[in-house]
Structures are given as C-alpha cells and as structure tokens.
Design a protein around this motif. Structure first.
Motif, PDB file in Angstrom:
ATOM      1  N   VAL A  72       0.835  -1.191   0.000  1.00  0.00           N
ATOM      2  CA  VAL A  72       0.000   0.000   0.000  1.00  0.00           C
ATOM      3  C   VAL A  72       0.875   1.247   0.000  1.00  0.00           C
ATOM      4  N   LYS A  73       1.922   1.236   0.773  1.00  0.00           N
ATOM      5  CA  LYS A  73       2.823   2.390   0.833  1.00  0.00           C
ATOM      6  C   LYS A  73       3.418   2.688  -0.545  1.00  0.00           C
ATOM      7  N   GLN A  74       3.817   1.652  -1.275  1.00  0.00           N
ATOM      8  CA  GLN A  74       4.378   1.850  -2.605  1.00  0.00           C
ATOM      9  C   GLN A  74       3.355   2.453  -3.548  1.00  0.00           C
ATOM     10  N   LEU A  75       2.101   2.062  -3.432  1.00  0.00           N
ATOM     11  CA  LEU A  75       1.050   2.631  -4.281  1.00  0.00           C
ATOM     12  C   LEU A  75       0.831   4.103  -3.957  1.00  0.00           C
ATOM     13  N   GLU A  76       0.916   4.451  -2.689  1.00  0.00           N
ATOM     14  CA  GLU A  76       0.797   5.860  -2.298  1.00  0.00           C
ATOM     15  C   GLU A  76       1.940   6.676  -2.892  1.00  0.00           C
ATOM     16  N   LEU A  77       3.148   6.130  -2.831  1.00  0.00           N
ATOM     17  CA  LEU A  77       4.297   6.812  -3.427  1.00  0.00           C
ATOM     18  C   LEU A  77       4.124   6.962  -4.926  1.00  0.00           C
ATOM     19  N   LEU A  78       3.648   5.914  -5.570  1.00  0.00           N
ATOM     20  CA  LEU A  78       3.432   5.960  -7.008  1.00  0.00           C
ATOM     21  C   LEU A  78       2.359   6.976  -7.372  1.00  0.00           C
ATOM     22  N   ALA A  79       1.314   7.048  -6.594  1.00  0.00           N
ATOM     23  CA  ALA A  79       0.235   7.997  -6.856  1.00  0.00           C
ATOM     24  C   ALA A  79       0.727   9.433  -6.769  1.00  0.00           C
TER      25      ALA A  79
ATOM     26  N   GLN B 242       2.990   8.379 -15.092  1.00  0.00           N
ATOM     27  CA  GLN B 242       1.611   8.162 -15.513  1.00  0.00           C
ATOM     28  C   GLN B 242       1.430   6.783 -16.131  1.00  0.00           C
ATOM     29  N   HIS B 243       2.532   6.186 -16.583  1.00  0.00           N
ATOM     30  CA  HIS B 243       2.517   4.865 -17.202  1.00  0.00           C
ATOM     31  C   HIS B 243       3.528   3.973 -16.499  1.00  0.00           C
ATOM     32  N   VAL B 244       3.088   2.782 -16.129  1.00  0.00           N
ATOM     33  CA  VAL B 244       3.954   1.842 -15.424  1.00  0.00           C
ATOM     34  C   VAL B 244       3.895   0.503 -16.140  1.00  0.00           C
ATOM     35  N   THR B 245       5.072  -0.067 -16.403  1.00  0.00           N
ATOM     36  CA  THR B 245       5.150  -1.401 -16.981  1.00  0.00           C
ATOM     37  C   THR B 245       5.551  -2.381 -15.893  1.00  0.00           C
TER      38      THR B 245
ATOM     39  N   SER C  69       2.240 -10.572 -11.338  1.00  0.00           N
ATOM     40  CA  SER C  69       2.121  -9.464 -12.289  1.00  0.00           C
ATOM     41  C   SER C  69       0.675  -9.005 -12.418  1.00  0.00           C
ATOM     42  N   GLU C  70      -0.236  -9.958 -12.468  1.00  0.00           N
ATOM     43  CA  GLU C  70      -1.659  -9.619 -12.583  1.00  0.00           C
ATOM     44  C   GLU C  70      -2.133  -8.872 -11.340  1.00  0.00           C
ATOM     45  N   LYS C  71      -1.722  -9.314 -10.170  1.00  0.00           N
ATOM     46  CA  LYS C  71      -2.125  -8.655  -8.926  1.00  0.00           C
ATOM     47  C   LYS C  71      -1.529  -7.257  -8.831  1.00  0.00           C
ATOM     48  N   VAL C  72      -0.231  -7.151  -9.106  1.00  0.00           N
ATOM     49  CA  VAL C  72       0.452  -5.864  -9.026  1.00  0.00           C
ATOM     50  C   VAL C  72      -0.103  -4.896 -10.067  1.00  0.00           C
ATOM     51  N   GLY C  73      -0.260  -5.383 -11.293  1.00  0.00           N
ATOM     52  CA  GLY C  73      -0.806  -4.530 -12.357  1.00  0.00           C
ATOM     53  C   GLY C  73      -2.199  -4.029 -12.030  1.00  0.00           C
ATOM     54  N   GLY C  74      -3.014  -4.886 -11.446  1.00  0.00           N
ATOM     55  CA  GLY C  74      -4.357  -4.475 -11.050  1.00  0.00           C
ATOM     56  C   GLY C  74      -4.338  -3.410  -9.973  1.00  0.00           C
ATOM     57  N   ALA C  75      -3.438  -3.565  -9.022  1.00  0.00           N
ATOM     58  CA  ALA C  75      -3.336  -2.570  -7.955  1.00  0.00           C
ATOM     59  C   ALA C  75      -2.818  -1.237  -8.493  1.00  0.00           C
ATOM     60  N   ILE C  76      -1.837  -1.289  -9.374  1.00  0.00           N
ATOM     61  CA  ILE C  76      -1.279  -0.061  -9.955  1.00  0.00           C
ATOM     62  C   ILE C  76      -2.315   0.653 -10.810  1.00  0.00           C
TER      63      ILE C  76
ATOM     64  N   SER D  43      -1.334   1.033 -16.335  1.00  0.00           N
ATOM     65  CA  SER D  43      -0.345  -0.033 -16.194  1.00  0.00           C
ATOM     66  C   SER D  43      -0.437  -1.013 -17.350  1.00  0.00           C
ATOM     67  N   ARG D  44       0.728  -1.531 -17.700  1.00  0.00           N
ATOM     68  CA  ARG D  44       0.836  -2.550 -18.742  1.00  0.00           C
ATOM     69  C   ARG D  44       1.605  -3.713 -18.141  1.00  0.00           C
ATOM     70  N   ILE D  45       1.122  -4.915 -18.396  1.00  0.00           N
ATOM     71  CA  ILE D  45       1.781  -6.113 -17.890  1.00  0.00           C
ATOM     72  C   ILE D  45       2.498  -6.791 -19.047  1.00  0.00           C
ATOM     73  N   VAL D  46       3.775  -7.066 -18.851  1.00  0.00           N
ATOM     74  CA  VAL D  46       4.572  -7.775 -19.846  1.00  0.00           C
ATOM     75  C   VAL D  46       4.923  -9.131 -19.259  1.00  0.00           C
ATOM     76  N   HIS D  47       4.473 -10.194 -19.929  1.00  0.00           N
ATOM     77  CA  HIS D  47       4.794 -11.547 -19.486  1.00  0.00           C
ATOM     78  C   HIS D  47       6.058 -12.015 -20.193  1.00  0.00           C
ATOM     79  N   LEU D  48       7.021 -12.453 -19.411  1.00  0.00           N
ATOM     80  CA  LEU D  48       8.276 -12.950 -19.957  1.00  0.00           C
ATOM     81  C   LEU D  48       8.155 -14.426 -20.306  1.00  0.00           C
ATOM     82  N   PRO D  49       9.012 -14.892 -21.216  1.00  0.00           N
ATOM     83  CA  PRO D  49       9.025 -16.328 -21.538  1.00  0.00           C
ATOM     84  C   PRO D  49       9.366 -17.149 -20.294  1.00  0.00           C
ATOM     85  N   ASP D  50       8.978 -18.409 -20.301  1.00  0.00           N
ATOM     86  CA  ASP D  50       9.258 -19.299 -19.173  1.00  0.00           C
ATOM     87  C   ASP D  50      10.729 -19.249 -18.783  1.00  0.00           C
ATOM     88  N   GLY D  51      10.972 -19.076 -17.501  1.00  0.00           N
ATOM     89  CA  GLY D  51      12.321 -19.089 -16.968  1.00  0.00           C
ATOM     90  C   GLY D  51      13.070 -17.771 -17.061  1.00  0.00           C
TER      91      GLY D  51
END
Length: 70
Positions: free
Chosen positions: A1-8, A13-16, A29-36, A42-50
């Motif tokens: 929550v503190k990090q979201l306050e700092l970000l706000a 304006q755009h966070v990846t 990533s889904e949880k963090v992106g939703g909170a942001i 916010s944009r979520i980038v999924h990396l390849p396995d590993g």
C-alpha cells in the motif's frame, strides 16, 4: 500500500509491470498490475518461461517491450 501511495504522488503516468517468467511471476504481475491500475495506467509484460527481468540484455528487453526488430 505504501508503494502505491508513493506511485500515486509520483509523476509517472505509465507503469510497466515485468516480473519473472514463471507461474508465480505471472500471477503476481496480474495482482500488481491491477493494484497499480488504481493510480496509474499499467501494462503487464509476461516474460518467456524461466526468464527474469534483470537477466535480459537490451535486445531481449526491447523485444519483450514490443520495440525490437525481429
């Protein structure tokens, strides 16, 4: 929550969100992106396995961000 306050209060304006390319990283990533999304675009980038964000070289990073050529 503190990090979201700092970000706000920041000028960003755009966070990846890019976490590890495993199941836990994708789920987080889904949880963090939703909170942001409550305070910034916010944009979520999924990396390849590993893959891990801190081990990608510049070309790989540009490719996963959609800026690469090939």
């Amino acid at each position: 929550v503190k990090q979201l306050e700092l970000l706000a209060n920041a000028t960003a304006q755009h966070v990846t969100v890019m976490l590890d390319g495993d199941e836990a990283g994708r789920e987080a990533s889904e949880k963090v992106g939703g909170a942001i999304a409550n305070v910034a675009w916010s944009r979520i980038v999924h990396l390849p396995d590993g893959a891990q964000p801190d081990t990608l070289d510049r070309a790989q990073l540009e490719r996963v961000l959609g800026r690469g050529h090939g």
